[in-house]
Write an enzyme that holds these catalytic residues in place. Sequence first.
Site, PDB file in Angstrom:
ATOM      1  N   ASN A  10      -3.453  -3.120  -0.859  1.00  0.00           N
ATOM      2  CA  ASN A  10      -2.074  -2.914  -1.293  1.00  0.00           C
ATOM      3  C   ASN A  10      -1.451  -1.865  -0.382  1.00  0.00           C
ATOM      4  O   ASN A  10      -2.158  -1.023   0.165  1.00  0.00           O
ATOM      5  CB  ASN A  10      -2.028  -2.372  -2.719  1.00  0.00           C
ATOM      6  CG  ASN A  10      -2.350  -3.422  -3.748  1.00  0.00           C
ATOM      7  OD1 ASN A  10      -2.976  -4.437  -3.446  1.00  0.00           O
ATOM      8  ND2 ASN A  10      -1.935  -3.160  -4.973  1.00  0.00           N
ATOM      9  N   ARG A  11      -0.155  -1.879  -0.258  1.00  0.00           N
ATOM     10  CA  ARG A  11       0.517  -0.846   0.530  1.00  0.00           C
ATOM     11  C   ARG A  11       0.521   0.464  -0.230  1.00  0.00           C
ATOM     12  O   ARG A  11       0.913   0.524  -1.376  1.00  0.00           O
ATOM     13  CB  ARG A  11       1.964  -1.263   0.804  1.00  0.00           C
ATOM     14  CG  ARG A  11       2.068  -2.358   1.828  1.00  0.00           C
ATOM     15  CD  ARG A  11       3.493  -2.841   1.951  1.00  0.00           C
ATOM     16  NE  ARG A  11       4.383  -1.795   2.479  1.00  0.00           N
ATOM     17  CZ  ARG A  11       5.658  -2.007   2.751  1.00  0.00           C
ATOM     18  NH1 ARG A  11       6.198  -3.192   2.528  1.00  0.00           N
ATOM     19  NH2 ARG A  11       6.400  -1.048   3.237  1.00  0.00           N
TER      20      ARG A  11
END
Length: 212
Positions: A28-29
């Site tokens: 995930n960012r």
Amino acid sequence: AGPLAGKHILVTAGPTHEPIDPVRYIANRSSGKQGFEIAGALAELGARVTLVAGPVALPTPLLVDRVDVETAREMAAAVDAALPADAAVMVAAVADWRPVDVARQKLKKGDVLPPLAVAENPDILAALARSAGRPRLVVGFAAETERVVEHATAKRARKGADWIVANDVSGDVMGGDANTIHLVTAHGVENWEKLPKADVARRLAQRIADAL
Ligand code: C5P
């Protein structure tokens, strides 16, 4: 010294990386900035802080004990190993899935890509909130792009957290230096003005000190 002297607080931050092969991963960012700011702000108030960090390019805040991990399962094990704690602030953007089989050699461009079988990762926050060793105060984060408070309120119940810090990420929050926060507790919702991440961290740390 400080209002959190004698308290041990666990913070997770950053993403997790779930390997596909030796050079590729699912993630995930997350820059880790907000979680690192929170760890530093808690330490400034006198807490002993264990920061379980996924892969990020950030310096360790002053007086914080840092444990580096890569995957969600490593993060879960590091959280367990850090207990007991008086409070836990789960800021990490944990990958929801991991590839079941990790290729031992680098997949080559031009290879026929095998279908990526994935398994669900453990929910570290939900497991901690329902465990025998539950910290007295469990705080989760929620990054939402719409109906922020509604989703955060549902998440608070689903995860068994005391507070959810809901973060409107529809704008330019990712990797940026400011956050718009809604704090969802058993008593309702507080809407905070847009603040630098360092100020969000200081305000949240003070709230945690008041609660403990
Ligand atoms: O379900 P969602 O990922 O939106 O929940 C976000 C909250 O749950 C964050 O506090 C995050 O750190 C935590 N979480 C976790 N383990 C997971 C997924 C999320 O601790 N596998």
